[in-house]
Design an enzyme around this catalytic site. Structure first.
Site, PDB file in Angstrom:
ATOM      1  N   SER A 145      -4.698  -2.824 -11.446  1.00 16.35           N
ATOM      2  CA  SER A 145      -3.269  -2.754 -11.245  1.00 16.35           C
ATOM      3  C   SER A 145      -3.136  -3.379  -9.888  1.00 16.35           C
ATOM      4  O   SER A 145      -3.998  -3.796  -9.101  1.00 16.35           O
ATOM      5  CB  SER A 145      -3.014  -1.306 -10.871  1.00 16.35           C
ATOM      6  OG  SER A 145      -3.423  -0.450 -10.155  1.00 16.35           O
ATOM      7  N   LEU A 160      -2.345  -5.312  -6.346  1.00 17.47           N
ATOM      8  CA  LEU A 160      -2.750  -6.729  -5.974  1.00 17.47           C
ATOM      9  C   LEU A 160      -3.958  -7.082  -6.750  1.00 17.47           C
ATOM     10  O   LEU A 160      -4.204  -8.529  -7.121  1.00 17.47           O
ATOM     11  CB  LEU A 160      -3.200  -6.517  -4.416  1.00 17.47           C
ATOM     12  CG  LEU A 160      -3.714  -7.756  -3.669  1.00 17.47           C
ATOM     13  CD1 LEU A 160      -2.813  -8.904  -3.801  1.00 17.47           C
ATOM     14  CD2 LEU A 160      -3.915  -7.503  -2.235  1.00 17.47           C
ATOM     15  N   SER A 198      -6.823  -4.253   5.835  1.00 22.35           N
ATOM     16  CA  SER A 198      -5.322  -3.948   6.172  1.00 22.35           C
ATOM     17  C   SER A 198      -4.740  -3.922   7.510  1.00 22.35           C
ATOM     18  O   SER A 198      -5.886  -4.222   8.393  1.00 22.35           O
ATOM     19  CB  SER A 198      -5.052  -2.320   5.945  1.00 22.35           C
ATOM     20  OG  SER A 198      -3.856  -1.665   6.268  1.00 22.35           O
ATOM     21  N   TYR A 231      -7.549   6.850   6.621  1.00 21.06           N
ATOM     22  CA  TYR A 231      -7.455   5.545   6.274  1.00 21.06           C
ATOM     23  C   TYR A 231      -7.871   4.456   7.248  1.00 21.06           C
ATOM     24  O   TYR A 231      -8.609   3.419   7.123  1.00 21.06           O
ATOM     25  CB  TYR A 231      -6.045   5.388   5.616  1.00 21.06           C
ATOM     26  CG  TYR A 231      -5.850   3.948   4.930  1.00 21.06           C
ATOM     27  CD1 TYR A 231      -6.291   3.675   3.904  1.00 21.06           C
ATOM     28  CD2 TYR A 231      -4.961   3.087   5.778  1.00 21.06           C
ATOM     29  CE1 TYR A 231      -6.276   2.267   3.351  1.00 21.06           C
ATOM     30  CE2 TYR A 231      -4.783   1.766   5.088  1.00 21.06           C
ATOM     31  CZ  TYR A 231      -5.196   1.372   3.750  1.00 21.06           C
ATOM     32  OH  TYR A 231      -5.032   0.281   3.087  1.00 21.06           O
ATOM     33  N   LYS A 245     -10.831   1.484   7.483  1.00 18.24           N
ATOM     34  CA  LYS A 245     -10.460   0.144   7.694  1.00 18.24           C
ATOM     35  C   LYS A 245     -10.895  -0.638   8.696  1.00 18.24           C
ATOM     36  O   LYS A 245     -11.258  -1.877   8.770  1.00 18.24           O
ATOM     37  CB  LYS A 245      -8.896  -0.197   7.265  1.00 18.24           C
ATOM     38  CG  LYS A 245      -8.148   0.199   5.977  1.00 18.24           C
ATOM     39  CD  LYS A 245      -8.917  -0.883   4.934  1.00 18.24           C
ATOM     40  CE  LYS A 245      -8.433  -0.474   3.484  1.00 18.24           C
ATOM     41  NZ  LYS A 245      -9.110  -1.399   2.491  1.00 18.24           N
ATOM     42  N   THR A 268       3.324  -1.786  -4.391  1.00 20.37           N
ATOM     43  CA  THR A 268       2.764  -1.361  -5.644  1.00 20.37           C
ATOM     44  C   THR A 268       2.872   0.259  -5.923  1.00 20.37           C
ATOM     45  O   THR A 268       3.884   0.890  -5.535  1.00 20.37           O
ATOM     46  CB  THR A 268       1.149  -1.460  -5.458  1.00 20.37           C
ATOM     47  OG1 THR A 268       0.602  -0.522  -4.273  1.00 20.37           O
ATOM     48  CG2 THR A 268       0.933  -3.087  -5.076  1.00 20.37           C
TER      49      THR A 268
END
Length: 323
Positions: free
Chosen positions: A46, A48, A178, A191, A195, A226
């Protein structure tokens, strides 16, 4: 026009011509590089990852599509097989099913990838999960889960495939990181940490792989439109099911996939794919850190007051799955 202007004019035209020729040669080299290359894409079911599969397939690459959902991968393979392009020779994609957060499964998958394709020219580490919550209300198990998928999974797969690349003296490792690999914002601790770790690891990898002629590209996108937030689950496993405004207003995955394709074809080392405000924030963090920290503190205070984030009982950590 005076004499100086007449002298500058042909120089300007010549410069434009040279630049145009350079861009044409760059495009031709990029096309040759991608055509018939074996490209492995994680998180291909799904968003990207799916759009990257489409653009690399259209470029003539041999695809190995990876994900956890076999049925959705089969649907993608069928969609790709139905594509008809007169100017490009297309190759039937392969599928490998595994959970990126399971290191043992990753190692097994790497062996299967090499068995199916024989080699890996380009690895696109795309799969990952996103997170929302306060540090006080987030269990360490949640931090670990985010790190397992966003950091340890891509690291394990990359390490498993690197020996083959080194042996062939050919390879390109791509990681979709990101903007939050560059800056940290409130209520994204797990998160952002994952990253930042990803950014650091692949920056080191780029330097260490240079003697072997293996390229490393880190892509740092901002918000992408998305199902990231729609697929969210909370810390107790219940669904979140809301399309965040920033996500809804983000770039389309098709647009970002084309940018990734160009970056890989040009063998870019790093790419920031974000709007003006996130881009300015990245530079502000480096050039005026005190001001950046003040802005982030104000943002946290405003949201804490608005949401009532006071005690551990009034917030559930939100985890967004995008695999």
């Amino acid at each position: 026009m005076d004499l100086t202007s007449w002298a500058i004019f042909p120089l300007l035209l010549a410069s434009i011509g040279v630049y145009g020729l350079y861009k044409l040669l760059q495009k031709l080299r990029s096309g040759a590089y991608l055509q018939a290359a074996v490209v492995v894409i994680t998180g291909a079911t799904s968003g990207l990852g799916k759009e990257c599969a489409k653009v690399f397939y259209a470029a003539g690459s041999h695809l190995v599509l990876c994900g956890r959902d076999e049925e959705r991968l089969k649907d993608l393979v069928q969609e790709l097989n139905n594509m008809r392009l007169k100017s490009t020779q297309l190759h039937k994609p392969h599928m490998v099913i595994f959970d990126l957060s399971d290191v043992e499964a990753v190692n097994t998958a790497a062996k299967e990838i090499l068995h199916l394709a024989g080699r890996v020219d380009i690895l696109i580490n795309n799969a990952g999960i996103s997170y929302r919550g306060t540090i006080l209300d987030t269990k360490v198990s949640v931090d670990r889960m985010v790190m397992d998928t966003n950091y340890f999974g891509p690291v394990a797969l990359t390490k498993a495939l690197l020996p083959s690349m080194i042996k062939n003296r050919r390879g390109h490792v791509v990681v979709i990181s990101s903007v939050q690999g560059k800056i940290s914002i409130p209520f994204r601790s797990a998160y952002s940490a994952s990253k930042h770790a990803t950014q650091a690891f692949f920056d080191c990898l780029r330097a260490e792989m240079s003697p072997y002629d293996i390229d490393v590209t880190v892509v740092n996108p901002g918000y992408i439109k998305t199902n990231l937030s729609l697929n969210a689950v909370t810390g107790d496993g219940s669904g979140y099911g809301v399309m965040d405004k920033n996500t809804a207003d983000g770039r389309t995955p098709e647009e970002v996939a084309q940018t990734v394709l160009r970056a890989v074809g040009e063998r870019r080392k790093e790419l920031l794919v974000a709007g003006l405000v996130p881009t300015l924030a990245v530079y502000l963090r480096t050039l005026a850190p005190t001001l950046f920290f003040s802005i982030m503190s104000a943002r946290a205070k405003k949201r804490t007051k608005a949401k009532g984030f006071i005690t551990n009982s009034n917030l559930k950590a939100k985890i967004t799955v995008c695999i």
